[in-house]
Design a protein around this motif. Structure first.
Motif, PDB file in Angstrom:
ATOM      1  N   ALA A  43      19.375  14.351  42.846  1.00  0.00           N
ATOM      2  CA  ALA A  43      18.258  13.680  43.509  1.00  0.00           C
ATOM      3  C   ALA A  43      17.158  13.323  42.508  1.00  0.00           C
ATOM      4  CB  ALA A  43      17.702  14.569  44.620  1.00  0.00           C
ATOM      5  N   GLY A  44      16.992  14.111  41.465  1.00  0.00           N
ATOM      6  CA  GLY A  44      15.933  13.865  40.494  1.00  0.00           C
ATOM      7  C   GLY A  44      16.350  12.979  39.336  1.00  0.00           C
ATOM      8  N   ARG A  45      17.556  12.432  39.395  1.00  0.00           N
ATOM      9  CA  ARG A  45      18.025  11.591  38.286  1.00  0.00           C
ATOM     10  C   ARG A  45      17.208  10.304  38.221  1.00  0.00           C
ATOM     11  NH1 ARG A  45      20.543  10.002  42.616  1.00  0.00           N
ATOM     12  NH2 ARG A  45      21.450   7.935  42.819  1.00  0.00           N
ATOM     13  N   PRO A  46      17.168   9.674  37.050  1.00  0.00           N
ATOM     14  CA  PRO A  46      16.455   8.386  36.959  1.00  0.00           C
ATOM     15  C   PRO A  46      17.162   7.344  37.823  1.00  0.00           C
ATOM     16  CG  PRO A  46      17.059   9.220  34.777  1.00  0.00           C
ATOM     17  CD  PRO A  46      17.667  10.123  35.782  1.00  0.00           C
ATOM     18  N   GLN A  47      16.402   6.617  38.576  1.00  0.00           N
ATOM     19  CA  GLN A  47      16.972   5.605  39.462  1.00  0.00           C
ATOM     20  C   GLN A  47      17.403   4.386  38.657  1.00  0.00           C
ATOM     21  OE1 GLN A  47      17.457   6.159  42.792  1.00  0.00           O
ATOM     22  NE2 GLN A  47      16.775   8.211  42.279  1.00  0.00           N
ATOM     23  N   ARG A  48      18.427   3.709  39.158  1.00  0.00           N
ATOM     24  CA  ARG A  48      18.921   2.503  38.501  1.00  0.00           C
ATOM     25  C   ARG A  48      17.908   1.373  38.659  1.00  0.00           C
ATOM     26  NH1 ARG A  48      24.651   1.244  40.828  1.00  0.00           N
ATOM     27  NH2 ARG A  48      24.318   2.801  42.400  1.00  0.00           N
ATOM     28  N   GLU A  49      18.012   0.450  37.746  1.00  0.00           N
ATOM     29  CA  GLU A  49      17.208  -0.768  37.867  1.00  0.00           C
ATOM     30  C   GLU A  49      17.756  -1.577  39.029  1.00  0.00           C
ATOM     31  OE1 GLU A  49      14.517  -1.368  36.031  1.00  0.00           O
ATOM     32  OE2 GLU A  49      14.847   0.565  35.068  1.00  0.00           O
ATOM     33  N   GLU A  50      16.995  -2.536  39.476  1.00  0.00           N
ATOM     34  CA  GLU A  50      17.441  -3.396  40.580  1.00  0.00           C
ATOM     35  C   GLU A  50      18.739  -4.090  40.182  1.00  0.00           C
ATOM     36  OE1 GLU A  50      17.573  -4.959  44.256  1.00  0.00           O
ATOM     37  OE2 GLU A  50      16.156  -3.487  43.512  1.00  0.00           O
ATOM     38  N   THR A  51      19.716  -4.080  41.070  1.00  0.00           N
ATOM     39  CA  THR A  51      21.006  -4.687  40.779  1.00  0.00           C
ATOM     40  C   THR A  51      20.924  -6.205  40.871  1.00  0.00           C
ATOM     41  OG1 THR A  51      21.673  -4.486  43.074  1.00  0.00           O
ATOM     42  CG2 THR A  51      22.290  -2.690  41.588  1.00  0.00           C
ATOM     43  N   ASP A  52      21.925  -6.856  40.322  1.00  0.00           N
ATOM     44  CA  ASP A  52      21.986  -8.314  40.322  1.00  0.00           C
ATOM     45  C   ASP A  52      22.361  -8.796  41.718  1.00  0.00           C
ATOM     46  OD1 ASP A  52      22.101 -10.944  39.585  1.00  0.00           O
ATOM     47  OD2 ASP A  52      24.126 -10.793  38.735  1.00  0.00           O
ATOM     48  N   ARG A  53      21.429  -9.368  42.427  1.00  0.00           N
ATOM     49  CA  ARG A  53      21.682  -9.852  43.781  1.00  0.00           C
ATOM     50  C   ARG A  53      21.512 -11.371  43.854  1.00  0.00           C
ATOM     51  NH1 ARG A  53      22.033  -5.466  47.286  1.00  0.00           N
ATOM     52  NH2 ARG A  53      21.092  -3.585  46.470  1.00  0.00           N
ATOM     53  N   THR A  54      21.973 -12.031  42.821  1.00  0.00           N
ATOM     54  CA  THR A  54      21.857 -13.491  42.801  1.00  0.00           C
ATOM     55  C   THR A  54      22.979 -14.105  43.621  1.00  0.00           C
ATOM     56  OG1 THR A  54      23.229 -13.690  40.831  1.00  0.00           O
ATOM     57  CG2 THR A  54      20.861 -13.418  40.486  1.00  0.00           C
ATOM     58  N   GLY A  55      22.871 -15.377  43.858  1.00  0.00           N
ATOM     59  CA  GLY A  55      23.887 -16.105  44.611  1.00  0.00           C
ATOM     60  C   GLY A  55      25.213 -16.132  43.875  1.00  0.00           C
ATOM     61  N   ALA A  56      25.175 -16.211  42.546  1.00  0.00           N
ATOM     62  CA  ALA A  56      26.413 -16.241  41.763  1.00  0.00           C
ATOM     63  C   ALA A  56      27.159 -14.916  41.883  1.00  0.00           C
ATOM     64  CB  ALA A  56      26.100 -16.540  40.299  1.00  0.00           C
ATOM     65  N   ALA A  57      26.429 -13.808  41.881  1.00  0.00           N
ATOM     66  CA  ALA A  57      27.066 -12.498  42.016  1.00  0.00           C
ATOM     67  C   ALA A  57      27.687 -12.359  43.404  1.00  0.00           C
ATOM     68  CB  ALA A  57      26.047 -11.392  41.776  1.00  0.00           C
ATOM     69  N   TYR A  58      27.002 -12.879  44.420  1.00  0.00           N
ATOM     70  CA  TYR A  58      27.545 -12.818  45.780  1.00  0.00           C
ATOM     71  C   TYR A  58      28.810 -13.661  45.896  1.00  0.00           C
ATOM     72  CZ  TYR A  58      28.081 -13.207  50.772  1.00  0.00           C
ATOM     73  OH  TYR A  58      28.599 -13.179  52.028  1.00  0.00           O
ATOM     74  N   GLU A  59      28.812 -14.838  45.301  1.00  0.00           N
ATOM     75  CA  GLU A  59      29.993 -15.707  45.344  1.00  0.00           C
ATOM     76  C   GLU A  59      31.167 -15.050  44.632  1.00  0.00           C
ATOM     77  OE1 GLU A  59      30.459 -18.477  47.028  1.00  0.00           O
ATOM     78  OE2 GLU A  59      28.430 -18.311  47.840  1.00  0.00           O
ATOM     79  N   LYS A  60      30.919 -14.388  43.520  1.00  0.00           N
ATOM     80  CA  LYS A  60      31.977 -13.697  42.782  1.00  0.00           C
ATOM     81  C   LYS A  60      32.565 -12.563  43.633  1.00  0.00           C
ATOM     82  CE  LYS A  60      32.778 -11.221  38.480  1.00  0.00           C
ATOM     83  NZ  LYS A  60      32.175 -10.686  37.255  1.00  0.00           N
ATOM     84  N   PHE A  61      31.689 -11.826  44.309  1.00  0.00           N
ATOM     85  CA  PHE A  61      32.135 -10.747  45.189  1.00  0.00           C
ATOM     86  C   PHE A  61      32.950 -11.299  46.356  1.00  0.00           C
ATOM     87  CE2 PHE A  61      31.331  -8.164  48.995  1.00  0.00           C
ATOM     88  CZ  PHE A  61      31.937  -6.988  48.591  1.00  0.00           C
ATOM     89  N   ALA A  62      32.479 -12.366  46.982  1.00  0.00           N
ATOM     90  CA  ALA A  62      33.184 -12.961  48.130  1.00  0.00           C
ATOM     91  C   ALA A  62      34.561 -13.467  47.715  1.00  0.00           C
ATOM     92  CB  ALA A  62      32.342 -14.084  48.725  1.00  0.00           C
ATOM     93  N   ALA A  63      34.665 -14.057  46.520  1.00  0.00           N
ATOM     94  CA  ALA A  63      35.960 -14.548  46.050  1.00  0.00           C
ATOM     95  C   ALA A  63      36.921 -13.385  45.800  1.00  0.00           C
ATOM     96  CB  ALA A  63      35.780 -15.359  44.768  1.00  0.00           C
ATOM     97  N   ALA A  64      36.409 -12.288  45.294  1.00  0.00           N
ATOM     98  CA  ALA A  64      37.259 -11.127  45.042  1.00  0.00           C
ATOM     99  C   ALA A  64      37.747 -10.501  46.344  1.00  0.00           C
ATOM    100  CB  ALA A  64      36.496 -10.096  44.212  1.00  0.00           C
ATOM    101  N   ILE A  65      36.916 -10.495  47.364  1.00  0.00           N
ATOM    102  CA  ILE A  65      37.301  -9.914  48.653  1.00  0.00           C
ATOM    103  C   ILE A  65      38.362 -10.774  49.335  1.00  0.00           C
ATOM    104  CG2 ILE A  65      36.457  -9.405  50.984  1.00  0.00           C
ATOM    105  CD1 ILE A  65      35.747  -7.302  48.963  1.00  0.00           C
ATOM    106  N   VAL A  66      38.257 -12.076  49.241  1.00  0.00           N
ATOM    107  CA  VAL A  66      39.193 -12.979  49.905  1.00  0.00           C
ATOM    108  C   VAL A  66      40.545 -12.991  49.211  1.00  0.00           C
ATOM    109  CG1 VAL A  66      39.595 -15.393  50.509  1.00  0.00           C
ATOM    110  CG2 VAL A  66      37.351 -14.385  50.832  1.00  0.00           C
ATOM    111  N   ARG A  67      40.553 -12.815  47.893  1.00  0.00           N
ATOM    112  CA  ARG A  67      41.791 -12.881  47.115  1.00  0.00           C
ATOM    113  C   ARG A  67      42.741 -11.761  47.558  1.00  0.00           C
ATOM    114  NH1 ARG A  67      39.783 -13.389  41.774  1.00  0.00           N
ATOM    115  NH2 ARG A  67      39.204 -11.225  42.014  1.00  0.00           N
TER     116      ARG A  67
END
Length: 73
Positions: A7-31
């Motif tokens: 619980a006390g670990r350093p938190q991650r930086e904000e993740t990449d939530r751009t449109g390109a990252a979402y499109e890459k994820f959606a393509a991987a899920i559909v494949r």
């Protein structure tokens, strides 16, 4: 203590939530998964009875003079 360390670990930086990252994820899920069409190996399962059983020794030859019975001394 493990939970407190986690619980006390350093938190991650904000993740990449751009449109390109979402499109890459959606393509991987559909494949289709590469192993989807292949059948996996069939594992031979023994039925568990909860009792330990020694393997049979019927295939091993016995020395002459022994009929397989056990006698106490």
């Amino acid at each position: 203590m493990v939970w407190a360390a986690w619980a006390g670990r350093p938190q991650r930086e904000e993740t990449d939530r751009t449109g390109a990252a979402y499109e890459k994820f959606a393509a991987a899920i559909v494949r289709e998964h590469p192993g989807a069409g292949r059948a996996g190996p069939v594992a031979a399962r023994d039925r568990s009875t909860g009792i330990a059983v020694r393997p049979s020794r019927s295939g091993t030859p016995r020395p002459s003079g022994q009929d397989g019975t056990r006698r106490s001394a």
